[in-house]
Design a protein around this motif. Structure first.
Motif, PDB file in Angstrom:
ATOM      1  N   SER A 373       0.886  -1.274   0.094  1.00  0.00           N
ATOM      2  CA  SER A 373      -0.076   0.131  -0.014  1.00  0.00           C
ATOM      3  C   SER A 373       0.868   1.037   0.120  1.00  0.00           C
ATOM      4  N   ILE A 374       2.178   1.215   0.089  1.00  0.00           N
ATOM      5  CA  ILE A 374       3.191   2.302   0.020  1.00  0.00           C
ATOM      6  C   ILE A 374       3.021   2.860  -1.494  1.00  0.00           C
ATOM      7  N   PRO A 375       2.704   4.213  -1.324  1.00  0.00           N
ATOM      8  CA  PRO A 375       2.401   4.889  -2.789  1.00  0.00           C
ATOM      9  C   PRO A 375       4.053   5.439  -3.545  1.00  0.00           C
ATOM     10  N   LYS A 376       3.878   6.039  -4.534  1.00  0.00           N
ATOM     11  CA  LYS A 376       5.030   6.460  -5.103  1.00  0.00           C
ATOM     12  C   LYS A 376       5.519   7.824  -3.812  1.00  0.00           C
ATOM     13  N   LEU A 377       6.849   7.603  -3.762  1.00  0.00           N
ATOM     14  CA  LEU A 377       7.092   8.450  -2.570  1.00  0.00           C
ATOM     15  C   LEU A 377       7.595   9.933  -2.981  1.00  0.00           C
ATOM     16  N   THR A 378       8.036  10.017  -4.275  1.00  0.00           N
ATOM     17  CA  THR A 378       8.718  11.317  -4.804  1.00  0.00           C
ATOM     18  C   THR A 378       7.812  12.041  -5.747  1.00  0.00           C
ATOM     19  N   PHE A 379       8.063  13.425  -5.662  1.00  0.00           N
ATOM     20  CA  PHE A 379       7.033  14.062  -6.818  1.00  0.00           C
ATOM     21  C   PHE A 379       8.011  15.406  -6.913  1.00  0.00           C
ATOM     22  N   PRO A 380       7.739  16.051  -7.958  1.00  0.00           N
ATOM     23  CA  PRO A 380       9.079  17.362  -7.925  1.00  0.00           C
ATOM     24  C   PRO A 380       8.873  17.968  -6.851  1.00  0.00           C
ATOM     25  N   GLY A 381       9.946  18.420  -6.170  1.00  0.00           N
ATOM     26  CA  GLY A 381      10.079  19.423  -5.289  1.00  0.00           C
ATOM     27  C   GLY A 381       9.768  18.625  -3.776  1.00  0.00           C
ATOM     28  N   GLY A 382       9.514  17.478  -3.722  1.00  0.00           N
ATOM     29  CA  GLY A 382       9.454  16.956  -2.351  1.00  0.00           C
ATOM     30  C   GLY A 382       9.114  15.422  -2.221  1.00  0.00           C
ATOM     31  N   LEU A 383       8.836  14.679  -0.972  1.00  0.00           N
ATOM     32  CA  LEU A 383       8.697  13.677  -0.975  1.00  0.00           C
ATOM     33  C   LEU A 383       8.045  13.306   0.285  1.00  0.00           C
ATOM     34  N   LEU A 384       7.812  12.048   0.384  1.00  0.00           N
ATOM     35  CA  LEU A 384       7.029  11.631   1.744  1.00  0.00           C
ATOM     36  C   LEU A 384       7.698  10.428   2.533  1.00  0.00           C
ATOM     37  N   ILE A 385       7.726  10.625   3.876  1.00  0.00           N
ATOM     38  CA  ILE A 385       8.448   9.858   4.654  1.00  0.00           C
ATOM     39  C   ILE A 385       7.531   9.139   5.798  1.00  0.00           C
ATOM     40  N   GLY A 386       7.998   8.164   6.247  1.00  0.00           N
ATOM     41  CA  GLY A 386       7.351   7.690   7.676  1.00  0.00           C
ATOM     42  C   GLY A 386       5.982   7.193   7.460  1.00  0.00           C
ATOM     43  N   CYS A 387       5.182   7.085   8.428  1.00  0.00           N
ATOM     44  CA  CYS A 387       3.538   6.727   8.599  1.00  0.00           C
ATOM     45  C   CYS A 387       2.924   7.311   7.284  1.00  0.00           C
ATOM     46  N   SER A 388       2.984   8.521   7.081  1.00  0.00           N
ATOM     47  CA  SER A 388       2.402   9.289   6.068  1.00  0.00           C
ATOM     48  C   SER A 388       2.208   8.513   4.949  1.00  0.00           C
ATOM     49  N   PRO A 389       3.278   7.916   4.059  1.00  0.00           N
ATOM     50  CA  PRO A 389       3.119   7.121   2.971  1.00  0.00           C
ATOM     51  C   PRO A 389       2.599   5.436   3.490  1.00  0.00           C
TER      52      PRO A 389
END
Ligand SMILES: Cc1cc2nc3c(=O)[nH]c(=O)nc-3n(C[C@H](O)[C@H](O)[C@H](O)COP(=O)(O)OP(=O)(O)OC[C@H]3O[C@@H](n4cnc5c(N)ncnc54)[C@H](O)[C@@H]3O)c2cc1C
Ligand code: SF4
Length: 556
Positions: A373-389
């Motif tokens: 269930s982990i989404p793509k983590l990166t996108f232009p200008g940013g990224l997701l970490i931890g329990c958010s993704p």
């Protein structure tokens, strides 16, 4: 200040509400729940009623002051703090100067943190190899592991063999809020600019749609959405990279998923709600280092969940206990809070608590979707970490070490790119579908709390220290104010009254006749995010309240 649930309909409130009703009636399709053709406006938040179309905002200066940083981090949990610390450690080692700013919506770092928590220390040790000398609050190595299946009267012990996910040998029982607070101090000592009491309310974008940074929330807005004389615009924080570390079901992350289609190639995320209490128990029953988990009673075989009971070694006979219920449950009459209260009366649990005193209460959603269930983590200008993704090891029910590790890895990759100076954007499932209609389910008769082992909701929320500025628009926003009564109440018998662990949602009789309206006691919200996940109509959008509002947990 806590709002007394259900007893809120004081005359002053009713007058205020009646006036509002007159001004703000909206059309409603008739249902058996409401005899009128209109519903009172509930939501006044600017995310639903934009201010540029609202006369009361004409002439108000909406300019924002902007600051530039190299990296901005949203959320000071294990993930965000690990990223911040690692970035500054690398900067120190390579003698580079990078500006790292971290915003946290809690008034104090750690005050919105709620976890078990049994910590696998490997990522923490990678970050702080000298944590013992530095005095990190890891005071309780696990000494004993127990696991049991509960029936109503009995407990069937299950042996925990080495290698099984429930084996906690080498782990530590911690008060995660205290650990996070300690990590915040380390981050500041390394030069991270830490801003508690600042909620990131908005993602900012460049013209090419890449992420430019965030804006913190405005303050000084009345409950009805009008500006107060004290209105102040939030601050813009621009960055080369923005890291989103909001924890489970982040509200900005939800927007990013949509904007960048990040969930296109993963399974839907699923969730549980975890409720927790801290107790001081009779010293004779205290077994520092013991970890105890159960599954089974009081949940039926269609409902996923279980309990934890950890004995901490913090200088007093303290235990942390909690109950997790999978939010894919189907019976709208189920109340996770009341299941938790009922579980404490099991013959294998109650004796530990007898003669003890409950000192804290809280709740928080957690991810249950797992790796797929982990989404793509990166996108232009940013990224997701931890329990958010969703970096949560579900069989182990552990996410703190994976949150830390994802923060470390993000920091390392960002640092390489920042200092290689090639990192710039060009210009610069879900659980809510599971409820069955109330008519197909049997109401659950919960026993009355005895006030010794089990408690009511109001006295529980009082122990979470929750507080919000009273005069601000409710941060529980409804896309359509008529849906709670028209759909949720009529089909599901108002499940938000039961799944919210803080009694924020109440259906109260309409002042002017028969029928009901939804009352949102937003001041009581403990920021668990369950309503945003479980609402069967997906009509509730949790947004950040004024920074600093929310629970005031002490080492949860
Ligand atoms: C009941 C329960 C029991 C658990 N037990 C364990 C366990 O025993 N062991 C284990 O390893 N894990 C456990 N977990 C999971 C663990 O707590 C999480 O994996 C971990 O906290 C995730 O860290 P994080 O930094 O990603 O998010 P969080 O810890 O949730 O931190 C996110 C931070 O961001 C802040 N924030 C959010 N949105 C904003 C915003 N817009 N602006 C500013 N700040 C914002 C929040 O206030 C919070 O401080 C448990 C979780 C629960 C709920
Ligand atoms: S209103 Fe929503 S986020 Fe707040 S405590 Fe209730 S369920 Fe949790």
């Amino acid at each position: 200040m806590l709002v007394p649930l259900a007893k809120l309909s004081c005359p002053a409130y009713q007058c205020f509400h009646a006036l509002k009703i007159k001004k703000n009636y909206l059309p409603l399709c008739g249902t058996r729940w409401s005899s009128t053709s209109v519903v009172p406006r509930i939501t006044t938040h600017y995310t639903i009623y934009p201010r540029d179309k609202d006369k009361r905002w004409e002439g108000v200066n909406m300019e924002r002051f902007a600051e530039e940083a190299d990296v901005v981090i949203v959320g000071a949990g294990p993930a965000g703090l690990s990223a911040a610390v690692r970035l500054k450690q690398l900067a120190t080692k390579h003698e580079k100067d990078i500006r790292v700013c971290l915003v946290e919506k809690a008034a104090q770092i750690g005050a919105h943190t709620l976890s078990g928590a049994c910590l696998d220390p490997r990522a923490f040790e990678e970050l702080f190899p000298d944590w013992k000398e530095k005095g990190a609050p890891l005071n309780t190595p696990v000494t004993e592991d127990r696991f049991g299946i509960l029936t109503e009267k009995y407990r069937i012990p299950v042996p925990i063999l080495p290698g099984l996910p429930m084996n906690n040998h080498g782990n530590y029982i911690v008060r995660l809020g205290h650990l996070v607070s300690w990590m915040g101090e380390q981050a500041e000592a390394l030069g991270v600019e830490v801003y508690p009491g600042y909620a990131a309310a908005e993602v900012l974008f460049h013209e090419d749609s890449s992420v430019k940074g965030i804006a913190t929330n405005d303050v000084g807005i009345q409950k009805d959405g009008a500006p107060k004389t004290t209105f102040e615009r939030g601050l813009e924080l621009h960055a080369k990279v923005t890291i989103f570390a909001e924890g489970c079901h982040g509200h900005l992350a939800k927007q990013l998923y949509k904007k960048f289609d990040l969930r296109a190639n993963c399974d839907p995320q699923t969730y549980g709600i975890g409720l927790k209490e801290l107790w001081i128990i009779d010293e004779k029953k205290w077994k520092p280092g013991r970890v105890d988990h159960t599954v089974g009673w009081p949940l039926d075989r269609h409902t996923y969940g279980g309990s934890f009971l950890y004995h901490l070694n913090e200088g007093e006979p303290l235990v942390a206990l909690g109950f997790v219920v999978g939010l894919d449950y189907q019976n709208p009459y189920l109340s996770p809070f009341r299941e938790f209260q009922r579980w404490k009366h099991h013959p294998s649990i109650q004796p530990t608590l007898e003669g003890g005193k409950r000192i804290a209460y809280g709740a928080r959603a957690l991810n249950e979707g797992g790796f797929q269930s982990i989404p793509k983590l990166t996108f232009p200008g940013g990224l997701l970490i931890g329990c958010s993704p969703g970096f949560m090891n579900v069989p182990k029910i552990k996410g703190s070490h994976t949150a830390m590790k994802s923060g470390i890895l993000a920091a390392e990759s960002i640092f390489n790119q920042l200092t290689g100076e090639n990192l710039q954007s060009k210009t610069i499932g879900s659980d809510s579908d599971q409820l069955k209609p109330a008519k197909d389910c049997t109401p659950i008769e919960y026993p009355k709390p005895d006030g010794q082992i089990s408690f009511d909701l109001l006295s529980s929320v009082a122990l979470s220290g929750t507080n919000h500025e009273h005069d601000q628009p409710a941060h529980l926003t409804l896309k359509d104010d008529s849906i709670p009564v028209n759909r949720n109440l009529s089909i599901y018998d108002g499940p938000e009254q039961r799944f919210c662990p803080a009694g924020v949602y109440e259906f109260v009789p309409l002042e002017q006749g028969d029928g009901f309206r939804l009352q949102i006691n937003a001041q009581n919200c403990v920021h668990c995010k369950t309503c945003d996940i479980k609402d069967p109509s997906q009509n509730i959008n949790w947004v950040v309240p004024e920074g600093g509002g929310g629970p005031a947990y002490n080492g949860m």
